[in-house]
Write an enzyme that holds these catalytic residues in place. Structure first.
Site, mmCIF file in Angstrom:
data_model
loop_
_atom_site.group_PDB
_atom_site.id
_atom_site.type_symbol
_atom_site.label_atom_id
_atom_site.label_comp_id
_atom_site.label_asym_id
_atom_site.label_seq_id
_atom_site.Cartn_x
_atom_site.Cartn_y
_atom_site.Cartn_z
ATOM 1 N N GLU A 40 38.214 34.850 32.356
ATOM 2 C CA GLU A 40 38.637 33.951 33.373
ATOM 3 C C GLU A 40 39.607 32.950 32.524
ATOM 4 O O GLU A 40 39.158 31.894 31.845
ATOM 5 C CB GLU A 40 37.422 32.850 33.864
ATOM 6 C CG GLU A 40 38.337 32.237 35.079
ATOM 7 C CD GLU A 40 37.404 31.034 35.532
ATOM 8 O OE1 GLU A 40 36.153 31.227 35.364
ATOM 9 O OE2 GLU A 40 37.844 29.849 35.712
ATOM 10 N N ARG A 44 45.581 26.280 33.171
ATOM 11 C CA ARG A 44 45.794 24.776 32.597
ATOM 12 C C ARG A 44 46.447 24.484 31.778
ATOM 13 O O ARG A 44 46.750 23.449 31.167
ATOM 14 C CB ARG A 44 44.244 24.652 32.163
ATOM 15 C CG ARG A 44 43.259 24.269 33.154
ATOM 16 C CD ARG A 44 41.906 23.672 32.776
ATOM 17 N NE ARG A 44 40.825 24.226 33.358
ATOM 18 C CZ ARG A 44 39.553 24.190 33.227
ATOM 19 N NH1 ARG A 44 39.255 23.683 32.071
ATOM 20 N NH2 ARG A 44 38.618 24.718 34.163
ATOM 21 N N LYS A 127 31.825 30.022 43.390
ATOM 22 C CA LYS A 127 31.537 29.259 42.226
ATOM 23 C C LYS A 127 30.562 28.002 42.588
ATOM 24 O O LYS A 127 31.122 27.208 43.224
ATOM 25 C CB LYS A 127 32.933 28.883 41.577
ATOM 26 C CG LYS A 127 32.706 28.076 40.244
ATOM 27 C CD LYS A 127 34.202 28.053 39.500
ATOM 28 C CE LYS A 127 34.138 27.124 38.416
ATOM 29 N NZ LYS A 127 35.319 27.296 37.597
HETATM 30 C C1 3PG Z 1 35.569 25.389 34.228
HETATM 31 O O1 3PG Z 1 36.692 25.229 34.486
HETATM 32 O O2 3PG Z 1 34.543 26.232 35.021
HETATM 33 C C2 3PG Z 1 34.784 24.430 33.376
HETATM 34 O O3 3PG Z 1 35.595 23.667 32.562
HETATM 35 C C3 3PG Z 1 33.727 24.975 32.282
HETATM 36 O O4 3PG Z 1 32.980 24.241 32.029
HETATM 37 P P1 3PG Z 1 32.182 24.157 30.741
HETATM 38 O O5 3PG Z 1 33.397 23.848 29.680
HETATM 39 O O6 3PG Z 1 31.439 22.999 30.859
HETATM 40 O O7 3PG Z 1 31.610 25.571 30.416
#
Ligand code: 3PG
Length: 210
Positions: A40, A44, A127
């Protein structure tokens, strides 16, 4: 098999933040070598669309776009080759544009009201973000009482120490996170370190595999 089924069969969704599209191939190589051909790639960074294109063109990684906030970004992601679209929250415009393109949407929902809204949009998988600060695995279990058919992909604050807690919840379809693909390791071109993290996650998610 639907794209969403393909995705959730892996039980893990590596969340990728790439600063440089030139690192996309190294990342994809590490994912394939680690036994988790899924990415994924979050919208960003300025490099995201090009990175999705590079990974999609290889054809050996199920690539999607993350952090998709608008319908225009759905268009951008799908044009780059994203096979699924992940959002931190749920917006009708994003979900409907995904449907127009025929790509699955995986939007965020963590409260009963949000899950109900997702159901109304015809979604069967959401999600659960940010998982750690939204009640974690216990909250997902509690939501299963009224929403037994909804599947969740918890993401946010998950790592090797609590991965099993989430995977043990029957309504958890897969677990997402960046711990498998830390941006600093990607930027350092630490292929071996990435393969190690990825393959450890795969072993934890599929304990029955040899
Ligand atoms: C996301 O965008 O799903 C999160 O930033 C991922 O979260 P994590 O960095 O705590 O795994």
């Amino acid at each position: 098999m639907t794209t969403l089924t393909q995705l959730t069969q892996h039980r893990l969704v590596p969340v990728v933040v790439l600063q440089d599209a030139a690192d996309a191939s190294l990342l994809a190589d590490a994912l394939v070598a680690g036994g988790l051909p899924v990415a994924e790639i979050t919208l960003r960074t300025a490099a995201a669309a090009e990175a999705i294109r590079i990974v999609a063109d290889r054809g050996d990684v199920l690539v999607g776009a993350g952090t998709v906030l608008t319908a225009a970004q759905v268009d951008q992601a799908v044009a780059a080759g994203a096979r699924y679209v992940v959002s931190p929250g749920t917006r009708r415009a994003v979900v409907e544009r995904c449907a127009e393109h025929g790509v699955p949407a995986l939007p965020g929902a963590v409260t009963a009201t949000e899950v109900q809204a997702a159901l109304e949009l015809g979604l069967d998988t959401v999600k659960f973000f940010p998982a750690g600060t939204s009640g974690g695995a216990a909250a997902i279990k509690a939501l299963a009482a009224p929403f037994g058919d909804m599947r969740f992909v918890p993401t946010g604050g998950i790592g090797p120490a609590n991965l099993a807690d989430y995977l043990a919840v029957p309504t958890v379809a897969a677990v997402g996170g960046s711990w498998m693909v830390p941006p600093d390791r990607v930027a350092a071109h630490d292929r071996a370190g990435l393969v190690d993290l990825i393959s450890n996650a795969v072993a934890a998610a599929h304990p029955a595999r040899p």
